[in-house]
Scaffold this active site. Structure first.
Site, PDB file in Angstrom:
ATOM      1  N   ASP A  99       0.798  -1.226   0.000  1.00 64.37           N
ATOM      2  CA  ASP A  99       0.000   0.000   0.000  1.00 64.37           C
ATOM      3  C   ASP A  99       0.832   1.277   0.000  1.00 64.37           C
ATOM      4  O   ASP A  99       0.587   2.190  -0.782  1.00 64.37           O
ATOM      5  CB  ASP A  99      -0.910  -0.026   1.240  1.00 64.37           C
TER       6      ASP A  99
ATOM      7  N   ASP B 104       4.621   0.676   4.060  1.00 65.27           N
ATOM      8  CA  ASP B 104       4.513  -0.587   4.802  1.00 65.27           C
ATOM      9  C   ASP B 104       4.269  -1.741   3.818  1.00 65.27           C
ATOM     10  O   ASP B 104       4.344  -1.553   2.612  1.00 65.27           O
ATOM     11  CB  ASP B 104       3.371  -0.489   5.821  1.00 65.27           C
TER      12      ASP B 104
ATOM     13  N   TYR C  42      -7.638   2.093   7.990  1.00 67.02           N
ATOM     14  CA  TYR C  42      -8.536   2.692   6.987  1.00 67.02           C
ATOM     15  C   TYR C  42      -9.987   2.391   7.337  1.00 67.02           C
ATOM     16  O   TYR C  42     -10.629   1.542   6.713  1.00 67.02           O
ATOM     17  CB  TYR C  42      -8.224   2.135   5.597  1.00 67.02           C
TER      18      TYR C  42
ATOM     19  N   GLU D 184       5.223  10.114   4.022  1.00 67.40           N
ATOM     20  CA  GLU D 184       5.031   8.746   3.535  1.00 67.40           C
ATOM     21  C   GLU D 184       4.598   8.822   2.064  1.00 67.40           C
ATOM     22  O   GLU D 184       4.334   9.903   1.528  1.00 67.40           O
ATOM     23  CB  GLU D 184       3.987   7.981   4.371  1.00 67.40           C
TER      24      GLU D 184
END
Ligand SMILES: *[C@@H]1O[C@H](CO)[C@@H](O)[C@H](O)[C@H]1NC(C)=O
Ligand SMILES: *[C@@H]1O[C@H](CO)[C@@H](O)[C@H](O)[C@H]1NC(C)=O
Ligand SMILES: *[C@@H]1O[C@H](CO)[C@@H](O)[C@H](O)[C@H]1NC(C)=O
Length: 450
Positions: free
Chosen positions: A72, A75, A224, A427
């Protein structure tokens, strides 16, 4: 007359040269980022060579093969809902801005990036009403730092099914497959038809068995959490109607449309604006286009901006949030609404991301860009050197340049520090790039590249 024309052309060149970025290079690099996110067995034509095969044991609870797909973000979880959304947006760009991809010499690579997700989705849809929604755990995955190639932690697989439904996830995945069908129908009809069959099944599953995927299995809640599924039911039906022209799907749109909260952006969780502009395009119904006009006007005139001009929608992943909104406003522009204004704004917002503040937020693009993005694989030196929390903590730059990744981006005051531990601003994510890449392809198609 001729002189005026020459002057006008000269002026236009002058204006566009004040902010000149190679958008074709941007699309090409963004596609490299997708390669760096690949999970599973890598193909012979893999260009990002510092990544190797990984997670070759990913499987379902009955041993089904779940290798492949995309990690994703920084990670190693394969979050299915976000992966499907990424695929839908990549497909949308390949359909509506095919010419932009062609001009960037990236049509083949663009299709490959999409297919990498779709192939995984086909594996994950193991039977009509069962879809694997995630591999890897939101909680335990984040306890580790290291290479994907070295992972030893458990990789649990989570599903949605009739007793634990996820209409949001299933309808988004149906959208991805229906849009994928449109991309591949003239490339490989066999493959495309398989995609469409799965799309129809998944939409029925989503429609008949109602629920939020994050209620079906709670592991994903902390990463999420979904706010609702009604918007995905509309969005998924819109894509199926576009792919099949079967009017039944429009009746689903009408039935599900009312409770939806509009005017809240466009993201993995919020499909309203995307659904509106898609419906405006495929039905020609002015009610959808009026909503989009109001939405885009409001975004461009009253939405908060940073002092340097970035339209600021969210702290977390600010750039990607803005790019998604620019995407749906460019789609609106293409339908003849305030085209010059929306296009100029989209270009300005993308140029902010690419270097107008003196810094490019796209890794490996321009002369100054993030060297410490929050990404485990890029932070690790080549094997056999060890990689762990020491690589997370070191002030040294990432040994690998994660070319083409758009980082989260600045805060409300253009504030940004290139440090690895700031996952809010530094990120990267597969769904950060998809909207951004689509906007850049659209700008190329409009002739805005140099
Ligand atoms: C249905 O999905 C839930 C949630 O992922 C899971 O706990 C359950 O075991 C599944 N049911 C079957 C029959 O596999
Ligand atoms: C078309 O797709 C099918 C199904 O995925 C595949 O088996 C076949 O090799 C593909 N054909 C070509 C020419 O790529
Ligand atoms: C996720 O959303 C549900 C509401 O659907 C809420 O009850 C729950 O507390 C949320 N979880 C997290 C971790 O925010």
């Amino acid at each position: 007359m001729k002189l005026i024309l020459v002057l006008a052309v000269a002026l236009q060149v002058f204006i566009s040269n004040t902010e000149c970025y190679n958008y074709k290079e941007v699309v090409q690099k963004s596609l490299l980022f997708y390669e760096a996110q690949r999970s599973g067995k890598l193909p012979a034509d893999q260009r990002v060579k510092w990544r190797k095969d990984s997670a070759l044991n990913d499987k379902g609870v009955h041993g089904e093969d779940l290798t492949g797909g995309y990690y994703d973000a920084g990670d190693f979880v394969k979050f299915g809902f976000q992966m499907s959304f990424t695929a839908t947006i990549l497909a949308w760009g390949l359909i509506d801005h095919k010419k932009g991809y062609e001009e960037a010499d990236s049509l083949e690579e663009g299709r490959k990036a999409l297919k990498w997700a779709l192939d995984y989705i086909l594996k994950a849809h193991v039977s009509e009403n069962v879809l694997y929604a995630q591999v890897g755990s939101c909680t335990t995955d984040h306890n580790n730092w290291g290479r994907p190639e070295d992972m030893t932690e458990a990789r649990p697989a989570f599903m949605i099914n009739t007793t634990h439904p996820g209409s949001d996830m299933a309808a988004e995945t149906a959208a991805a497959l229906a849009a994928g069908y449109m991309v591949f129908k003239d490339v490989n009809a066999t493959y495309a038809n398989t995609l469409l069959t799965h799309a129809k099944q998944l939409y029925s599953f989503a429609y008949k068995y109602r629920g939020k995927y994050s209620d079906a299995f709670t592991d994903v809640e902390g990463c999420y959490n979904s706010s609702g599924y009604e918007d995905e039911l509309v969005w998924g039906a819109a894509w199926l109607y576009r792919a099949t022209e079967d009017k039944t799907y429009l009746t689903y749109v009408d039935k599900e449309y009312t409770p939806i909260q509009y005017y809240i952006g466009f993201s993995w969780d919020q499909k309203a604006g995307g659904a509106d502009v898609l419906l405006a395009k495929i039905t020609g119904d002015s009610k959808y286009l009026t909503k989009m006009k109001n939405y885009c006007d409001q975004i461009m005139t009253t939405q908060q901006r940073t002092p340097k001009g970035l339209i600021f929608i969210s702290q977390w992943g600010s750039l990607s949030s803005t790019a998604y909104v620019m995407q749906i406003c460019l789609e609106t522009a293409a339908l003849g609404v305030n085209a010059a204004t929306y296009r100029a704004e989209a270009k300005k917002q993308i140029n902010y991301m690419l270097g107008d503040t003196g810094f490019s937020y796209l890794v490996g693009f321009g002369s100054k860009y993030p060297t410490h993005c929050h990404h485990r694989a890029a932070s690790c030196p080549d094997a056999p050197a060890t990689c762990g929390w020491a690589q997370f903590s070191t002030p040294d730059p990432n040994p690998h340049v994660l070319t083409g990744a758009l980082v989260g981006g600045p805060g409300a005051n253009d504030d940004y520090t290139d440090v690895r531990n700031d996952y809010v601003h530094n990120e990267v994510a597969t769904y950060y790039n998809s909207g951004f890449q689509t906007v850049v392809a659209a700008l190329i198609e409009l002739g805005y590249s140099d």
